[in-house]
Design a protein around this motif. Structure first.
Motif, PDB file in Angstrom:
ATOM      1  N   VAL A  68       0.849  -1.195   0.000  1.00  0.00           N
ATOM      2  CA  VAL A  68       0.000   0.000   0.000  1.00  0.00           C
ATOM      3  C   VAL A  68       0.878   1.236   0.000  1.00  0.00           C
ATOM      4  CG1 VAL A  68      -1.764   1.316   1.232  1.00  0.00           C
ATOM      5  CG2 VAL A  68      -1.837  -1.196   1.241  1.00  0.00           C
ATOM      6  N   THR A  69       0.551   2.175  -0.877  1.00  0.00           N
ATOM      7  CA  THR A  69       1.226   3.458  -0.891  1.00  0.00           C
ATOM      8  C   THR A  69       0.195   4.564  -1.056  1.00  0.00           C
ATOM      9  OG1 THR A  69       3.106   4.685  -1.794  1.00  0.00           O
ATOM     10  CG2 THR A  69       1.730   3.484  -3.380  1.00  0.00           C
ATOM     11  N   LEU A  70       0.642   5.791  -1.230  1.00  0.00           N
ATOM     12  CA  LEU A  70      -0.261   6.935  -1.223  1.00  0.00           C
ATOM     13  C   LEU A  70      -0.235   7.676  -2.552  1.00  0.00           C
ATOM     14  CD1 LEU A  70       0.609   8.495   2.262  1.00  0.00           C
ATOM     15  CD2 LEU A  70      -1.055   6.701   1.737  1.00  0.00           C
ATOM     16  N   LEU A  71      -1.407   8.093  -2.994  1.00  0.00           N
ATOM     17  CA  LEU A  71      -1.542   9.099  -4.042  1.00  0.00           C
ATOM     18  C   LEU A  71      -1.719  10.412  -3.283  1.00  0.00           C
ATOM     19  CD1 LEU A  71      -3.824   8.763  -7.202  1.00  0.00           C
ATOM     20  CD2 LEU A  71      -3.244  10.951  -6.143  1.00  0.00           C
ATOM     21  N   CYS A  72      -0.649  11.184  -3.201  1.00  0.00           N
ATOM     22  CA  CYS A  72      -0.582  12.267  -2.214  1.00  0.00           C
ATOM     23  C   CYS A  72      -1.370  13.505  -2.596  1.00  0.00           C
ATOM     24  CB  CYS A  72       0.872  12.651  -1.969  1.00  0.00           C
ATOM     25  SG  CYS A  72       1.888  11.277  -1.405  1.00  0.00           S
ATOM     26  N   ASP A  73      -1.339  13.864  -3.874  1.00  0.00           N
ATOM     27  CA  ASP A  73      -2.112  15.021  -4.327  1.00  0.00           C
ATOM     28  C   ASP A  73      -2.351  14.905  -5.824  1.00  0.00           C
ATOM     29  OD1 ASP A  73       0.443  15.593  -5.268  1.00  0.00           O
ATOM     30  OD2 ASP A  73       0.557  17.598  -4.429  1.00  0.00           O
ATOM     31  N   GLY A  74      -3.250  15.736  -6.339  1.00  0.00           N
ATOM     32  CA  GLY A  74      -3.623  15.660  -7.742  1.00  0.00           C
ATOM     33  C   GLY A  74      -2.570  16.243  -8.662  1.00  0.00           C
ATOM     34  N   GLY A  75      -2.621  15.855  -9.935  1.00  0.00           N
ATOM     35  CA  GLY A  75      -1.608  16.287 -10.881  1.00  0.00           C
ATOM     36  C   GLY A  75      -1.901  17.588 -11.583  1.00  0.00           C
ATOM     37  N   ALA A  76      -3.132  18.095 -11.486  1.00  0.00           N
ATOM     38  CA  ALA A  76      -3.491  19.293 -12.250  1.00  0.00           C
ATOM     39  C   ALA A  76      -2.601  20.480 -11.903  1.00  0.00           C
ATOM     40  CB  ALA A  76      -4.959  19.645 -12.017  1.00  0.00           C
ATOM     41  N   ARG A  77      -2.202  20.580 -10.636  1.00  0.00           N
ATOM     42  CA  ARG A  77      -1.377  21.724 -10.223  1.00  0.00           C
ATOM     43  C   ARG A  77       0.065  21.603 -10.693  1.00  0.00           C
ATOM     44  NH1 ARG A  77      -1.834  21.065  -3.713  1.00  0.00           N
ATOM     45  NH2 ARG A  77      -4.028  21.023  -4.302  1.00  0.00           N
ATOM     46  N   TYR A  78       0.421  20.478 -11.351  1.00  0.00           N
ATOM     47  CA  TYR A  78       1.788  20.264 -11.832  1.00  0.00           C
ATOM     48  C   TYR A  78       1.864  20.172 -13.359  1.00  0.00           C
ATOM     49  CZ  TYR A  78       2.243  18.992  -6.923  1.00  0.00           C
ATOM     50  OH  TYR A  78       2.209  19.000  -5.557  1.00  0.00           O
ATOM     51  N   GLN A  79       0.852  20.691 -14.031  1.00  0.00           N
ATOM     52  CA  GLN A  79       0.846  20.628 -15.494  1.00  0.00           C
ATOM     53  C   GLN A  79       2.038  21.349 -16.101  1.00  0.00           C
ATOM     54  OE1 GLN A  79      -3.118  20.985 -17.556  1.00  0.00           O
ATOM     55  NE2 GLN A  79      -3.791  21.575 -15.511  1.00  0.00           N
ATOM     56  N   ASN A  80       2.510  22.404 -15.435  1.00  0.00           N
ATOM     57  CA  ASN A  80       3.622  23.181 -15.979  1.00  0.00           C
ATOM     58  C   ASN A  80       4.979  22.714 -15.470  1.00  0.00           C
ATOM     59  OD1 ASN A  80       1.873  24.886 -17.449  1.00  0.00           O
ATOM     60  ND2 ASN A  80       1.501  26.117 -15.603  1.00  0.00           N
ATOM     61  N   THR A  81       4.981  21.641 -14.693  1.00  0.00           N
ATOM     62  CA  THR A  81       6.265  21.108 -14.195  1.00  0.00           C
ATOM     63  C   THR A  81       6.390  19.632 -14.574  1.00  0.00           C
ATOM     64  OG1 THR A  81       5.226  20.786 -12.011  1.00  0.00           O
ATOM     65  CG2 THR A  81       6.511  22.792 -12.340  1.00  0.00           C
ATOM     66  N   TYR A  82       5.917  18.733 -13.745  1.00  0.00           N
ATOM     67  CA  TYR A  82       6.165  17.314 -13.976  1.00  0.00           C
ATOM     68  C   TYR A  82       5.559  16.776 -15.268  1.00  0.00           C
ATOM     69  CZ  TYR A  82       7.133  17.813  -8.994  1.00  0.00           C
ATOM     70  OH  TYR A  82       7.609  18.242  -7.777  1.00  0.00           O
ATOM     71  N   TYR A  83       4.504  17.416 -15.735  1.00  0.00           N
ATOM     72  CA  TYR A  83       3.856  16.958 -16.967  1.00  0.00           C
ATOM     73  C   TYR A  83       4.262  17.790 -18.185  1.00  0.00           C
ATOM     74  CZ  TYR A  83       1.036  14.027 -13.938  1.00  0.00           C
ATOM     75  OH  TYR A  83       0.630  13.077 -13.030  1.00  0.00           O
ATOM     76  N   SER A  84       5.219  18.676 -18.002  1.00  0.00           N
ATOM     77  CA  SER A  84       5.706  19.523 -19.087  1.00  0.00           C
ATOM     78  C   SER A  84       7.058  19.018 -19.571  1.00  0.00           C
ATOM     79  CB  SER A  84       5.833  20.975 -18.612  1.00  0.00           C
ATOM     80  OG  SER A  84       6.614  21.740 -19.507  1.00  0.00           O
ATOM     81  N   ASP A  85       7.139  18.621 -20.831  1.00  0.00           N
ATOM     82  CA  ASP A  85       8.410  18.165 -21.382  1.00  0.00           C
ATOM     83  C   ASP A  85       9.450  19.279 -21.363  1.00  0.00           C
ATOM     84  OD1 ASP A  85       7.334  15.668 -21.868  1.00  0.00           O
ATOM     85  OD2 ASP A  85       6.842  16.087 -23.960  1.00  0.00           O
ATOM     86  N   ALA A  86       8.999  20.518 -21.582  1.00  0.00           N
ATOM     87  CA  ALA A  86       9.929  21.645 -21.575  1.00  0.00           C
ATOM     88  C   ALA A  86      10.548  21.825 -20.181  1.00  0.00           C
ATOM     89  CB  ALA A  86       9.208  22.922 -22.007  1.00  0.00           C
ATOM     90  N   TRP A  87       9.729  21.750 -19.134  1.00  0.00           N
ATOM     91  CA  TRP A  87      10.243  21.896 -17.770  1.00  0.00           C
ATOM     92  C   TRP A  87      11.221  20.774 -17.441  1.00  0.00           C
ATOM     93  CZ3 TRP A  87      10.254  18.967 -13.292  1.00  0.00           C
ATOM     94  CH2 TRP A  87      10.604  19.633 -12.105  1.00  0.00           C
TER      95      TRP A  87
END
Length: 357
Positions: free
Chosen positions: A311-330
């Motif tokens: 068991v592990t945790l999904l700590c927070d949603g990804g929408a607030r990271y669209q410009n970082t972790y989900y951005s290839d440029a970042w």
């Protein structure tokens, strides 16, 4: 009962009502081949009203201050946080009609500042990120307020024996699963409060479950645990928001951690993208750190011929990271290459074996 005591009683009632509405978050199954005999679950803390695991911590910190007599109807609440903890504390402060100020580095992104202010908080800026602690303490003393101090009080503010804390919730939700007592719980450490809650809960209830803590690059926790140096500092921050600290924080209890792993940032980011592709759940980087650690432990269990659950945790949603972790440029700007990590994870999900890069 005097007016202050009556106000505190009402405030506790409001916080308990919030807990009653939101404490039992979902427990998702991550798809693994059933023939492995190993099940992987993610406790989805992103569905809290403030969108993260820190919702629980913030509520506990306020309750701790209320029952300890340090928060009253005129108390200004002060914190040292530029992330999810500050967002959640601002939410609860507004619920109770209290002013909330958080000390943040001047380099904090506009997106984070916007989230804190939207929740009702006010930001106080410092140039040196390591100065946030002392400045928060100074501000609280100057205005006669209360310094919530997540890094000192996280481990003691939560009732680790039960009372619907996150550990109690997980074990209650696991009762009908094929492996109801997990082999491993995998969490990261920001304050250390979550690992302290799980670790003490496991011992108190005499479960054989082991606790693994995953740590990102730049964090002091792994080396503090490895060396036994509780004053360990790295002088660096972490790119993985919500976990990792440049110093060993007081709420982190290394003695109750069974294993620690340092996870490369490229793996954390690759893992959350894989999670989105395989389950449609968006999450922040700390969830990726958790997943990378869980994959390693599952591979080890298979090598040892063991079945069970993790068991592990999904700590927070990804929408607030669209410009970082989900951005290839970042990602490119950070000098990270996530392709090899993603290939390693795809290989693990096909073969059950984790091969370090």
């Amino acid at each position: 009962m005097d007016a202050r005591r009556a106000w505190v009683s009402q405030a506790i009632g409001l916080l308990e009502a919030d807990a009653n509405r939101s404490a039992d978050t979902h427990l998702h199954v991550f798809p693994l081949p059933p023939e492995w005999g190993i099940d992987l679950y993610l406790k989805d803390e992103s569905v809290h009203p403030t969108g993260s695991l820190k919702h629980r911590l913030a509520r506990s910190l306020l309750l701790y201050g209320l029952v300890g007599g340090r928060i009253g109807p005129e108390t200004t609440l002060v914190e040292a946080s530029s992330g999810s903890t500050a967002v959640s504390e601002a939410y609860f402060a507004r619920m109770l009609g209290l002013e909330f100020i958080t000390v943040v580095p001047r380099s904090t992104s506009a997106e984070k500042i916007g989230l804190i202010e939207f929740a009702g908080g006010r930001c106080h800026y410092v140039d040196d990120p390591m100065a946030v602690y002392g400045e928060a303490e100074r501000l609280a003393a100057e205005c006669g307020g209360h310094y919530l101090d997540q890094f000192a009080y996280a481990e003691r503010a939560t009732d680790w024996r039960g009372n619907n804390n996150i550990a109690d919730s997980v074990f209650g939700q696991m009762t009908r699963e094929r492996h109801p007592i997990p082999s491993w719980i995998v969490v990261g450490a920001g304050t250390g409060g979550t690992s302290a809650t799980f670790g003490r809960y496991l011992r108190y209830h005499r479960h054989e479950t082991q606790l693994a803590v995953v740590d990102p690059e730049g964090s002091a926790f792994y080396d503090a645990w490895r060396t036994g140096d509780h004053g360990y500092e790295t002088g660096r921050g972490s790119r993985i928001e919500g976990i990792g600290r440049p110093r060993m924080e007081r709420s982190f209890l290394p003695e109750i951690v069974d294993e620690m792993m340092r996870i490369p940032d490229a793996e954390s980011i690759a893992a959350v993208r894989l999670l989105r592709d395989r389950t449609m759940h968006w999450a922040g980087g700390s969830t990726g750190t958790n997943l990378a650690g869980a994959f390693r432990l599952i591979s080890r269990m298979r090598d040892e011929g063991r079945t069970g659950s993790v068991v592990t945790l999904l700590c927070d949603g990804g929408a607030r990271y669209q410009n970082t972790y989900y951005s290839d440029a970042w990602v490119a700007e950070q000098g990270l290459e996530i392709g090899p990590a993603r290939a390693r994870m795809n290989d693990f999900l096909e073969t059950g074996r984790w091969r370090d890069g």
